[in-house]
Design a protein around this motif. Sequence first.
Motif, PDB file in Angstrom:
ATOM      1  N   SER A  13       0.975  -1.261   0.026  1.00  0.00           N
ATOM      2  CA  SER A  13      -0.011   0.011  -0.072  1.00  0.00           C
ATOM      3  C   SER A  13       0.905   1.286  -0.118  1.00  0.00           C
ATOM      4  O   SER A  13       0.433   2.372  -0.703  1.00  0.00           O
ATOM      5  N   GLY A  20      11.047   1.185   6.654  1.00  0.00           N
ATOM      6  CA  GLY A  20      11.039  -0.326   6.657  1.00  0.00           C
ATOM      7  C   GLY A  20      10.831  -0.706   5.102  1.00  0.00           C
ATOM      8  O   GLY A  20      11.687  -1.930   4.734  1.00  0.00           O
ATOM      9  N   ILE A  24      13.629  -2.932   2.877  1.00  0.00           N
ATOM     10  CA  ILE A  24      13.164  -4.274   1.798  1.00  0.00           C
ATOM     11  C   ILE A  24      13.662  -3.947   0.388  1.00  0.00           C
ATOM     12  O   ILE A  24      14.135  -4.867  -0.226  1.00  0.00           O
ATOM     13  N   LYS A  45     -10.523   0.614   0.138  1.00  0.00           N
ATOM     14  CA  LYS A  45      -9.545   1.171   1.010  1.00  0.00           C
ATOM     15  C   LYS A  45      -8.752   2.383   0.640  1.00  0.00           C
ATOM     16  O   LYS A  45      -7.629   2.276   0.070  1.00  0.00           O
ATOM     17  N   ARG A  96       7.931 -10.001  -0.176  1.00  0.00           N
ATOM     18  CA  ARG A  96       7.160  -9.419   0.916  1.00  0.00           C
ATOM     19  C   ARG A  96       7.982  -9.086   2.257  1.00  0.00           C
ATOM     20  O   ARG A  96       9.163 -10.017   2.198  1.00  0.00           O
ATOM     21  N   GLY A  97       7.756  -8.317   2.828  1.00  0.00           N
ATOM     22  CA  GLY A  97       8.598  -8.214   4.199  1.00  0.00           C
ATOM     23  C   GLY A  97       8.117  -8.830   5.414  1.00  0.00           C
ATOM     24  O   GLY A  97       6.868  -9.050   5.536  1.00  0.00           O
ATOM     25  N   GLU A 107       0.931 -13.315   5.959  1.00  0.00           N
ATOM     26  CA  GLU A 107       1.632 -13.408   4.596  1.00  0.00           C
ATOM     27  C   GLU A 107       1.903 -15.029   4.083  1.00  0.00           C
ATOM     28  O   GLU A 107       1.925 -14.903   2.844  1.00  0.00           O
ATOM     29  N   ALA A 132      14.162  -1.335  11.805  1.00  0.00           N
ATOM     30  CA  ALA A 132      12.778  -0.895  11.010  1.00  0.00           C
ATOM     31  C   ALA A 132      11.648  -1.781  11.586  1.00  0.00           C
ATOM     32  O   ALA A 132      10.632  -1.614  11.137  1.00  0.00           O
ATOM     33  N   ARG A 133      11.877  -2.895  12.204  1.00  0.00           N
ATOM     34  CA  ARG A 133      11.023  -3.850  12.522  1.00  0.00           C
ATOM     35  C   ARG A 133       9.773  -3.299  13.117  1.00  0.00           C
ATOM     36  O   ARG A 133       8.568  -3.670  12.913  1.00  0.00           O
ATOM     37  N   ILE A 135       8.421  -0.342  12.513  1.00  0.00           N
ATOM     38  CA  ILE A 135       7.667   0.605  11.601  1.00  0.00           C
ATOM     39  C   ILE A 135       6.514   0.055  10.831  1.00  0.00           C
ATOM     40  O   ILE A 135       6.886  -1.407  10.148  1.00  0.00           O
TER      41      ILE A 135
HETATM   42  P1  ADP Z   1       0.080  -4.194   2.409  1.00  0.00           P
HETATM   43  O1  ADP Z   1      -1.303  -3.346   2.645  1.00  0.00           O
HETATM   44  O2  ADP Z   1       0.107  -4.936   1.204  1.00  0.00           O
HETATM   45  O3  ADP Z   1       0.415  -4.941   3.785  1.00  0.00           O
HETATM   46  P2  ADP Z   1       2.269  -2.333   3.228  1.00  0.00           P
HETATM   47  O4  ADP Z   1       2.583  -1.205   2.751  1.00  0.00           O
HETATM   48  O5  ADP Z   1       1.800  -2.030   4.645  1.00  0.00           O
HETATM   49  O6  ADP Z   1       1.178  -3.098   2.372  1.00  0.00           O
HETATM   50  O7  ADP Z   1       3.596  -3.407   3.307  1.00  0.00           O
HETATM   51  C1  ADP Z   1       3.996  -4.034   2.028  1.00  0.00           C
HETATM   52  C2  ADP Z   1       4.702  -5.155   2.382  1.00  0.00           C
HETATM   53  O8  ADP Z   1       6.196  -4.358   3.284  1.00  0.00           O
HETATM   54  C3  ADP Z   1       4.501  -6.044   3.283  1.00  0.00           C
HETATM   55  O9  ADP Z   1       5.101  -7.326   2.951  1.00  0.00           O
HETATM   56  C4  ADP Z   1       4.855  -5.603   4.748  1.00  0.00           C
HETATM   57  O10 ADP Z   1       5.028  -6.722   5.578  1.00  0.00           O
HETATM   58  C5  ADP Z   1       6.258  -5.239   4.394  1.00  0.00           C
HETATM   59  N1  ADP Z   1       6.649  -4.125   5.585  1.00  0.00           N
HETATM   60  C6  ADP Z   1       6.149  -3.069   5.816  1.00  0.00           C
HETATM   61  N2  ADP Z   1       6.590  -2.413   6.894  1.00  0.00           N
HETATM   62  C7  ADP Z   1       7.760  -3.033   7.126  1.00  0.00           C
HETATM   63  C8  ADP Z   1       8.983  -2.822   7.906  1.00  0.00           C
HETATM   64  N3  ADP Z   1       9.071  -1.841   8.768  1.00  0.00           N
HETATM   65  N4  ADP Z   1       9.837  -3.866   7.664  1.00  0.00           N
HETATM   66  C9  ADP Z   1       9.912  -4.853   6.893  1.00  0.00           C
HETATM   67  N5  ADP Z   1       8.783  -5.063   5.926  1.00  0.00           N
HETATM   68  C10 ADP Z   1       7.622  -4.107   6.143  1.00  0.00           C
END
Ligand code: ADP
Length: 180
Positions: A13, A20, A24, A45, A96-97, A107, A132-133, A135
């Motif tokens: 998103s 964070g 990635i 959304k 994905r993170g 996930e 960054a965990r 965030i």
């Molecule tokens: P979504 O709505 O698809 O979850 P996000 O923008 O919230 O979109 O997250 C996109 C991806 O980045 C997801 O895989 C999420 O887990 C990862 N992510 C978000 N924040 C962090 C972070 N602080 N560290 C590592 N990965 C992250």
Amino acid sequence: MSGHRRIGFYPGSFDPVTYGHLDIITRAARLVDVLVVAVGQHHAKPGLLTVEERLRVLEEALRPIREHAECEIRLAKYSVLTVEAAKRAGASVIIRGLRDGSDFDYEVRMAQTNATLDPDIETIFLAASPSARMISSTLIRQIAEMGGDIGQFVPMEAAEAVRRALKAKKSFSGAHADTE
Ligand code: ADP
């Protein structure tokens, strides 16, 4: 397979992009030849920033990363299924993170669903870096809404865009309240 460029697809998103996400992106860029960072549009959304604002902020935030990356980093938006968008981009992997257990449960379910929809696309997870965990974009929006400083969690462009969007939202609801 010489001559074959491995394309990775990092969907999210990005409302707004945080350090964070950028962590990635930097690490994923070492694994693929082309990385497509893709903003998903969900009509149900709407989010805080418009998709165009998220892309503009990403464009700015990616500039220093692009300078050092050997990989080509592209930006895109999509409103179809993630696997479909990844396939259209020519990607063989979705990135994905993973931050914690709740990310993991969601996930893994998502990855399995996507693998069922398209077995040719593999999802790979990168563990969040310790710094960054904690965030999340949701937390960032909440802190900003309560007047807190988000400068240490997001790049400057993102902080400014969030501030502007919240101001516009407040003056809209303020104008609304006056007329009621
Ligand atoms: P979504 O709505 O698809 O979850 P996000 O923008 O919230 O979109 O997250 C996109 C991806 O980045 C997801 O895989 C999420 O887990 C990862 N992510 C978000 N924040 C962090 C972070 N602080 N560290 C590592 N990965 C992250």
